[in-house]
Design an enzyme around this catalytic site. Structure first.
Site, PDB file in Angstrom:
ATOM      1  N   CYS A  25      38.115  70.186  39.423  1.00  0.00           N
ATOM      2  CA  CYS A  25      39.000  70.395  38.275  1.00  0.00           C
ATOM      3  C   CYS A  25      38.358  69.855  37.005  1.00  0.00           C
ATOM      4  CB  CYS A  25      40.324  69.677  38.495  1.00  0.00           C
ATOM      5  SG  CYS A  25      41.206  70.255  39.926  1.00  0.00           S
ATOM      6  N   CYS A  71      40.757  67.048  41.541  1.00  0.00           N
ATOM      7  CA  CYS A  71      39.456  66.698  42.105  1.00  0.00           C
ATOM      8  C   CYS A  71      38.363  66.912  41.077  1.00  0.00           C
ATOM      9  CB  CYS A  71      39.171  67.574  43.320  1.00  0.00           C
ATOM     10  SG  CYS A  71      38.962  69.289  42.844  1.00  0.00           S
ATOM     11  N   ASP A  99      19.843  37.100  18.197  1.00  0.00           N
ATOM     12  CA  ASP A  99      19.859  36.725  16.795  1.00  0.00           C
ATOM     13  C   ASP A  99      20.195  35.237  16.733  1.00  0.00           C
ATOM     14  OD1 ASP A  99      20.277  37.030  13.926  1.00  0.00           O
ATOM     15  OD2 ASP A  99      22.401  36.851  14.414  1.00  0.00           O
ATOM     16  N   ASP A 120      22.258  43.349  11.748  1.00  0.00           N
ATOM     17  CA  ASP A 120      21.703  43.583  13.076  1.00  0.00           C
ATOM     18  C   ASP A 120      22.003  44.996  13.588  1.00  0.00           C
ATOM     19  OD1 ASP A 120      20.739  40.964  13.235  1.00  0.00           O
ATOM     20  OD2 ASP A 120      22.684  40.234  13.913  1.00  0.00           O
ATOM     21  N   ASP A 155      25.209  39.560  15.517  1.00  0.00           N
ATOM     22  CA  ASP A 155      26.560  39.519  14.973  1.00  0.00           C
ATOM     23  C   ASP A 155      26.677  40.333  13.701  1.00  0.00           C
ATOM     24  OD1 ASP A 155      24.918  37.663  13.673  1.00  0.00           O
ATOM     25  OD2 ASP A 155      26.647  36.545  12.960  1.00  0.00           O
TER      26      ASP A 155
HETATM   27  P1  ADP Z   1      19.525  35.891  10.573  1.00  0.00           P
HETATM   28  O1  ADP Z   1      18.483  36.804  11.111  1.00  0.00           O
HETATM   29  O2  ADP Z   1      19.320  34.486  11.057  1.00  0.00           O
HETATM   30  O3  ADP Z   1      20.921  36.371  10.813  1.00  0.00           O
HETATM   31  P2  ADP Z   1      19.445  36.915   7.847  1.00  0.00           P
HETATM   32  O4  ADP Z   1      18.586  38.109   8.138  1.00  0.00           O
HETATM   33  O5  ADP Z   1      20.863  37.171   7.525  1.00  0.00           O
HETATM   34  O6  ADP Z   1      19.324  35.805   8.979  1.00  0.00           O
HETATM   35  O7  ADP Z   1      18.817  36.125   6.624  1.00  0.00           O
HETATM   36  C1  ADP Z   1      17.473  35.690   6.663  1.00  0.00           C
HETATM   37  C2  ADP Z   1      17.200  34.651   5.580  1.00  0.00           C
HETATM   38  O8  ADP Z   1      17.430  35.232   4.295  1.00  0.00           O
HETATM   39  C3  ADP Z   1      18.096  33.448   5.628  1.00  0.00           C
HETATM   40  O9  ADP Z   1      17.590  32.450   6.471  1.00  0.00           O
HETATM   41  C4  ADP Z   1      18.070  32.993   4.164  1.00  0.00           C
HETATM   42  O10 ADP Z   1      16.937  32.274   3.890  1.00  0.00           O
HETATM   43  C5  ADP Z   1      18.016  34.291   3.416  1.00  0.00           C
HETATM   44  N1  ADP Z   1      19.325  34.798   2.991  1.00  0.00           N
HETATM   45  C6  ADP Z   1      19.910  35.949   3.370  1.00  0.00           C
HETATM   46  N2  ADP Z   1      21.083  36.130   2.735  1.00  0.00           N
HETATM   47  C7  ADP Z   1      21.266  35.048   1.959  1.00  0.00           C
HETATM   48  C8  ADP Z   1      22.300  34.633   1.040  1.00  0.00           C
HETATM   49  N3  ADP Z   1      23.388  35.349   0.809  1.00  0.00           N
HETATM   50  N4  ADP Z   1      22.129  33.465   0.414  1.00  0.00           N
HETATM   51  C9  ADP Z   1      21.045  32.726   0.621  1.00  0.00           C
HETATM   52  N5  ADP Z   1      20.063  33.052   1.460  1.00  0.00           N
HETATM   53  C10 ADP Z   1      20.152  34.209   2.116  1.00  0.00           C
HETATM   54 MG    MG Z   2      22.779  37.017  11.712  1.00  0.00          MG
END
Ligand code: ADP
Ligand code: MG
Length: 732
Positions: free
Chosen positions: A18, A15, A425, A628, A624
């Site tokens: 416990c 219970c 996102d 984030d 994702d």
């Molecule tokens: P989200 O919030 O849509 O997931 P991110 O925060 O990952 O996007 O990236 C924001 C922006 O930064 C992208 O739209 C791009 O312009 C730039 N960016 C981020 N990482 C890269 C990369 N490896 N190559 C080119 N552009 C990038």
């Molecule tokens: Mg993203």
């Protein structure tokens, strides 16, 4: 110092009292940081410091308060464990059934003699009852007495203390009366029947409780037993526990994929429903990830093992569900507080009942006082109160897992249904996260191939979806890569690296500014592409602008519908993205979102969540990627969208193994249903006691009151569990 987590199997918890006993015992142990004890699953999940204490010593602490405890053995395979548990279960079932048969065989004549035959017709009546009831006390009572004695010896109380006291009062009173006057009215019938009824009740309850974690067992059973692997070109069958990373497994149609891996040969459709909840088979070809435990449908696949044993997605999911089932949502706290003082309170109330009856009724009401006291002891049930929440949590998390919703802890299940605002996102959450290059716009005098070569060379080091799209495009056009050094990812902006001695930048307009690249060289091309919903990435080399690469990412098919459903529930929906304003708006209007937060850096996602929370809103964040993670942690409910084999590794309070937004709606609904069940259960458990105890104390049920009370007590537990089991019917 390292924090470790261990699961301990505990036997003998009957219970909520416990649970409290074990939790207090664990709380006193030096080195134990946190302990969550679950009645429904009979386990404790303990976080401890491994340089202070080890699991054996922790199990010892549980044993010391009177329960059998065993740490889960690491070298036992999932299959062996399931088989052992099933055997133990069958054995304990047999023991219970034997006890119940004996109890019924002895108690039935007790009732017939007690109610059917008079002292005049059968002068030895009380003596026969005495012999039969004594047998019941010895055969069925012993386990209650042992458990009660154990608890008292360790300075605690449990439900068995109440039952043992009730049975003792009835039995001792009857024996005493018998010796005073052989024709006195005795309560041997109550003493025998309440033990029998409660033994039957506990048996039914244990069976029902086991069903609450059926989904978990079904998941664990997905683990493969053996695997066909290639050894020196020959196919051999080996036990699954012997699989090593790098082994190439041969999986024929209809067979189970033995462990996580990457397809190295063949094409097939794979049914992943059991792990992700996705009912459509997923097509797999060379290079794709496969999940262990899923079923290969039509082609022969050769799969190289990438994860084995505890590391596989399935093992992690099982572990996650187990921990969630053992965790407690905040709502359980009230019930826990009540349960902690419940047994002593009931004993006091029983004593008070006796005293009041004697004071008001005098000596002639002595028998009625006794019946009322026994009834109060037996009717009160901390068990229903204790099992109300865990049973619902166990079923809810199990149903979730089967439908691609992994709950990390029960608190998230409680929070999800109360969400006011949800932040989504963009990339990979609303959209597929599989962008493709649509346009390449070189600056004046720059060669298109050169632009792509520079960009792709930098991006080979990046995991970002945009990066992968650029690399794929370069590969398709057979553009050769340059030699890369000093790669650096700039979170939320892009990436940079040194190519042939010069620095190259690939990323957002912000990244260009911080690298002091003159963006005027791009002209008006960016604005035009962005207004068409394209994500635009700029490329610079040696401090000079080389040009732009535009990419398009489509919203997932289910996104618009899911967003409409969220809004229909009165939840405010916001898109939050690191991308620029215009492409973000373009996607937003396509899926029906009005509020867009664009150009948001990862740390600002966290800030936006905080700001919304400050206005009193309960915020869910759905994301994702790794970027984030801070926002997911800050949100009231962090929901991680996972895909494929990495599912259980994600951050977040809820993890959706099926990577689309309709799962978010499902998760919120599941949360609502689970909470509704918990509230119903707690309500009934409280009401049951609030009504049951006074009825028992007033003695309105007559001489059969103890039996009715024992039956009501057993039934109340079973009802609560039965109500929780209804959650299994949850339709996604
Ligand atoms: P989200 O919030 O849509 O997931 P991110 O925060 O990952 O996007 O990236 C924001 C922006 O930064 C992208 O739209 C791009 O312009 C730039 N960016 C981020 N990482 C890269 C990369 N490896 N190559 C080119 N552009 C990038
Ligand atoms: Mg993203």
């Amino acid at each position: 110092m390292a924090e470790q987590r261990v699961s301990i199997d505990i036997q003998g918890m009957t219970c909520a009292g416990c649970v409290g006993n074990v939790e207090r015992a664990l709380g006193r142990v030096n080195g134990v940081i946190d302990a969550a004890v679950n009645l429904a699953t009979g386990t404790a999940t303990i976080t401890y410091e491994d340089d202070v204490i080890d699991p054996e010593a922790i199990a010892e602490a549980v044993t010391s308060v009177g329960y059998a405890a065993k740490t889960a053995s690491a070298d036992e395979s999932t299959h062996d464990r399931l088989e052992r548990e099933a055997a133990e279960e069958a054995a304990s079932n047999r023991r219970d059934l034997i006890r119940i048969s004996l109890g019924v065989a002895l108690t039935a004549p007790v009732l017939i003699v007690a109610f059917g035959i008079s002292h005049e017709a059968f002068p030895a009546k009380n003596w026969v009852l005495f012999v039969l009831a004594t047998c019941v006390q010895l055969l069925l009572g012993s386990s209650f007495y042992r458990s009660a004695f154990n608890a008292i010896r360790h300075g605690t109380t449990n439900m068995d203390v109440l039952i043992a006291m009730g049975a003792t009062v009835a039995y001792v009173y009857s024996v005493t009366m018998l010796f005073i006057d052989a024709h006195a009215h005795t309560y041997f019938d109550a003493a025998a029947s309440l033990l029998t009824i409660i033994t039957i009740g506990e048996y039914l309850e244990a069976r029902a409780t086991r069903r609450t974690s059926q989904a978990l067992r079904a998941l664990a059973e997905l683990a493969a037993k053996d695997a066909a692997v290639l050894r020196d070109g020959e196919e051999v069958r080996i036990p699954a526990v012997e699989l090593q990373v790098g082994d190439v497994m041969v999986v024929r149609p209809g067979e189970k994929i033995p462990t996580d891996g990457t397809v190295v040969d063949g094409n097939s459709a794979v049914n992943e429903a059991m792990v992700t909840g996705e009912s459509m088979p997923v097509s797999k070809t060379v290079g794709d990830d496969a999940i262990g435990g899923t079923i290969n449908e039509n082609g022969v696949l050769r799969i190289e093992a990438t994860k084995v044993g505890e590391e596989t997605a399935l093992s992690r999911i099982v572990e996650l569900v187990k921990q969630a089932q053992a965790s407690k949502p905040p709502i359980q706290r009230i019930a826990d507080k009540v349960s902690a003082v419940f047994v002593p309170a009931v004993i006091s109330f029983a004593a008070l009942t006796f005293i009041l009856w004697m004071l008001i009724g005098g000596m002639e009401h002595f028998p009625r006082a006794i019946v009322a006291t026994i009834s109060v002891l037996v009717v009160a049930c901390p068990c229903a109160l204790g099992i109300a929440t865990p049973a619902a949590v166990a079923v809810g998390t199990g149903v979730g897992a089967r439908n691609g919703i992994l709950v990390r802890h029960a608190a998230a299940l409680e929070a999800a249904q109360g969400i006011d605002l949800i932040m989504l996102d963009k990339t990979g959450t609303i959209t597929m996260g599989k962008p493709a290059v649509t346009d390449i716009v070189p600056a004046e005098g720059v060669d298109e191939t050169h632009l792509l070569r520079v960009a792709a060379s930098v991006e080979t080091g990046s995991e970002h979806p945009l990066a992968r799209a650029i690399v794929r495009e370069a590969a398709d056009r057979e553009v050769e890569s340059m030699s890369v050094s000093d790669f650096r990812a700039v979170r939320g902006r892009g990436a940079e690296a040194t190519l042939d001695g010069a620095r190259a930048l690939v990323g957002s307009a912000r990244l260009m500014e911080s690298g002091e690249v003159d963006s005027s060289a791009f002209g008006g091309a960016r604005e035009e592409l962005e207004s068409n919903g394209r994500t635009v990435v700029a490329v610079a080399f040696g401090g000079k602008a080389l040009g732009l690469i535009a990419l398009a990412d489509r919203p997932k098919e289910s996104s618009a519908e899911a967003i409409a459903q969220l809004r229909a529930r009165g939840i405010e929906v916001v898109m939050i993205t690191g991308d620029a304003e215009s492409p973000a708006r373009a996607i937003a209007s396509e899926v029906g979102i009005d509020r867009v937060e664009a150009n948001v850096l990862p740390e600002d996602k966290l800030r936006l969540v905080e700001e919304a929370q400050k206005t009193g809103k309960r915020v869910a964040m759905v994301g994702d990627g790794v970027n984030d993670a801070p926002a997911l942690a800050q949100a009231d409910v962090g929901i991680a969208i996972g895909t494929g084999a990495d599912v259980a590794a994600e951050a977040g309070d809820l993890i959706l193994t099926r990577g689309d937004l309709s799962s978010v709606v499902r998760a919120i609904r599941l949360s609502g249903e689970t909470m509704k069940t918990i509230k119903q259960n707690l309500f009934w458990a409280f009401i049951y006691n609030i009504l049951g105890v006074p009825i028992a104390a007033l003695g309105v049920l007559g001489t059969v009151a103890p039996m009715i009370c024992a039956a009501a007590m057993a039934l109340s537990d079973i009802c609560v569990i039965g109500n929780a089991l209804r959650l299994r019917k949850f339709v996604p």
